[in-house]
Design a protein around this motif. Structure first.
Motif, short mmCIF file in Angstrom:
data_model
loop_
_atom_site.label_atom_id
_atom_site.label_comp_id
_atom_site.label_asym_id
_atom_site.label_seq_id
_atom_site.Cartn_x
_atom_site.Cartn_y
_atom_site.Cartn_z
N ILE A 114 -41.12 -13.66 37.17
CA ILE A 114 -41.27 -12.26 37.56
C ILE A 114 -40.83 -11.38 36.40
CG2 ILE A 114 -40.52 -10.49 39.18
CD1 ILE A 114 -40.07 -12.76 41.19
N PRO A 115 -41.67 -10.41 35.96
CA PRO A 115 -41.29 -9.54 34.84
C PRO A 115 -40.07 -8.68 35.18
CG PRO A 115 -43.54 -9.09 35.59
CD PRO A 115 -42.98 -10.14 36.48
N PRO A 116 -39.37 -8.18 34.15
CA PRO A 116 -38.17 -7.37 34.40
C PRO A 116 -38.51 -5.98 34.93
CG PRO A 116 -38.64 -7.42 32.07
CD PRO A 116 -39.62 -8.36 32.72
N GLU A 117 -37.55 -5.39 35.64
CA GLU A 117 -37.73 -4.02 36.13
C GLU A 117 -37.65 -3.02 34.98
OE1 GLU A 117 -34.80 -3.41 39.15
OE2 GLU A 117 -35.56 -5.07 40.37
N ARG A 118 -36.69 -3.23 34.06
CA ARG A 118 -36.57 -2.37 32.88
C ARG A 118 -37.30 -3.05 31.73
NH1 ARG A 118 -34.36 -1.51 28.16
NH2 ARG A 118 -33.25 -3.46 27.97
N GLN A 119 -38.26 -2.34 31.17
CA GLN A 119 -39.01 -2.90 30.05
C GLN A 119 -38.14 -2.95 28.79
OE1 GLN A 119 -42.00 -4.40 30.12
NE2 GLN A 119 -41.79 -4.11 32.33
N THR A 144 -38.43 -17.34 39.08
CA THR A 144 -37.53 -17.08 37.98
C THR A 144 -37.71 -15.63 37.58
OG1 THR A 144 -37.74 -19.36 37.22
CG2 THR A 144 -36.90 -17.76 35.64
N LYS A 145 -36.60 -14.92 37.45
CA LYS A 145 -36.64 -13.49 37.18
C LYS A 145 -36.23 -13.21 35.74
CE LYS A 145 -34.93 -9.20 39.13
NZ LYS A 145 -34.02 -8.58 40.09
N LEU A 146 -36.98 -12.35 35.07
CA LEU A 146 -36.64 -11.90 33.74
C LEU A 146 -35.79 -10.63 33.83
CD1 LEU A 146 -40.00 -12.32 31.82
CD2 LEU A 146 -37.83 -13.31 31.15
N GLU A 147 -34.76 -10.54 33.02
CA GLU A 147 -33.90 -9.35 32.97
C GLU A 147 -33.75 -8.94 31.51
OE1 GLU A 147 -32.45 -7.41 35.27
OE2 GLU A 147 -33.45 -8.57 36.83
N ARG A 154 -27.89 -5.44 20.06
CA ARG A 154 -29.00 -6.35 20.34
C ARG A 154 -29.50 -6.18 21.76
NH1 ARG A 154 -25.40 -11.87 20.25
NH2 ARG A 154 -23.89 -11.11 21.75
N GLU A 155 -30.66 -6.75 21.96
CA GLU A 155 -31.26 -6.75 23.29
C GLU A 155 -31.27 -8.19 23.79
OE1 GLU A 155 -34.83 -4.52 25.51
OE2 GLU A 155 -35.23 -5.15 23.47
N VAL A 156 -30.92 -8.36 25.05
CA VAL A 156 -30.84 -9.69 25.64
C VAL A 156 -31.91 -9.79 26.72
CG1 VAL A 156 -29.39 -11.34 26.86
CG2 VAL A 156 -28.36 -9.74 25.23
N LEU A 157 -32.73 -10.83 26.62
CA LEU A 157 -33.76 -11.10 27.61
C LEU A 157 -33.36 -12.38 28.33
CD1 LEU A 157 -36.53 -10.20 28.68
CD2 LEU A 157 -37.55 -11.71 27.00
N GLY A 158 -32.95 -12.25 29.59
CA GLY A 158 -32.43 -13.39 30.33
C GLY A 158 -33.40 -13.91 31.37
N LEU A 159 -33.36 -15.20 31.59
CA LEU A 159 -34.12 -15.86 32.65
C LEU A 159 -33.13 -16.29 33.72
CD1 LEU A 159 -36.51 -18.04 30.53
CD2 LEU A 159 -37.24 -16.45 32.26
N GLU A 160 -33.31 -15.78 34.94
CA GLU A 160 -32.42 -16.10 36.04
C GLU A 160 -33.16 -16.91 37.09
OE1 GLU A 160 -30.80 -12.58 37.73
OE2 GLU A 160 -29.72 -12.03 35.93
N ALA A 161 -32.56 -18.00 37.50
CA ALA A 161 -33.09 -18.82 38.58
C ALA A 161 -32.04 -18.90 39.67
CB ALA A 161 -33.44 -20.22 38.08
N ARG A 162 -32.43 -18.56 40.88
CA ARG A 162 -31.53 -18.57 42.02
C ARG A 162 -30.27 -17.76 41.78
NH1 ARG A 162 -32.29 -24.58 44.59
NH2 ARG A 162 -34.46 -24.25 45.08
N VAL A 167 -31.09 -19.04 30.82
CA VAL A 167 -31.44 -18.95 29.40
C VAL A 167 -31.41 -17.47 29.02
CG1 VAL A 167 -33.24 -19.36 27.67
CG2 VAL A 167 -32.91 -21.00 29.50
N ALA A 168 -30.89 -17.16 27.84
CA ALA A 168 -30.90 -15.79 27.33
C ALA A 168 -31.40 -15.81 25.89
CB ALA A 168 -29.51 -15.18 27.40
N PHE A 169 -32.37 -14.97 25.61
CA PHE A 169 -32.91 -14.82 24.25
C PHE A 169 -32.36 -13.53 23.68
CE2 PHE A 169 -36.13 -17.13 26.69
CZ PHE A 169 -36.28 -18.26 25.92
#
Length: 182
Positions: A114-119, A144-147, A154-162, A167-169
């Motif tokens: 699922i894409p993040p709410e904040r781009q 799986t939700k992207l945040e 820096r900007e952090v792009l996280g993958l959240e499951a449950r 994972v965070a990029f």
């Protein structure tokens, strides 16, 4: 044997049914860990590279009508994804991989990302969001939700499951880098 001119090239395949994730031939443990974790929390298929060369990967992709992403490395750490069809590099500056993800998801399969709410604001994060959210949906029991979060320079792009960050990029912000030197 068919004539090569009658076969569509790999880059001409437009309907992608699945995504195959693989590494370089001699991948570091961190890169292998990233691929294994992404396989657990996103709807991708992991391909053990072994001695397969790029033309063999293209043939596998053609046979399965799939998109192949190769995880690249820099100094032994995961540094990005290369789309084998287009040659596009989705680079990031760092990655965090949580431990215990296999225990968290168990035998459940991920349904979609699922894409993040904040781009995101950085170009690299935007490209990676587009890539991850374009993965096809599969029958699964969780999403799986992207945040996307700004943190210091820096900007952090996280993958959240449950509800757990797996994972965070990390991406450096272009404007912040020069202002801190002044």
């Amino acid at each position: 044997m068919q004539d090569r001119r009658t076969q569509p090239s790999y880059s001409q395949l437009t309907t992608q049914r699945s995504v195959i994730l693989t590494t370089s031939r001699s991948a570091s443990p961190r890169t292998r860990s990233l691929v294994s974790t992404l396989r657990l929390i996103t709807p991708v298929t992991k391909l053990s590279r072994g001695k397969k060369n790029v033309p063999q990967l293209v043939e596998i992709a053609r046979a399965q009508n799939a998109q192949v992403l190769i995880v690249t490395e820099k100094f032994g750490n995961p540094a990005g994804f290369v789309d084998l069809a287009s040659g596009t590099l989705y680079a990031f500056d760092g990655v965090f991989i949580a431990r215990g993800v296999r225990k968290l998801v168990g035998r459940s399969l991920p349904a979609k990302v699922i894409p993040p709410e904040r781009q995101p604001t950085s170009a690299g994060a935007k490209a990676l969001v587009h890539l991850l959210s374009s993965f096809p949906s599969h029958p699964g029991s969780f999403n799986t939700k992207l945040e996307a979060v700004l943190k210091d320079d820096r900007e952090v792009l996280g993958l959240e499951a449950r509800g757990t960050s797996c994972v965070a990029f990390f991406f450096r912000l272009e404007g912040k880098e020069n202002s801190s030197k002044a």
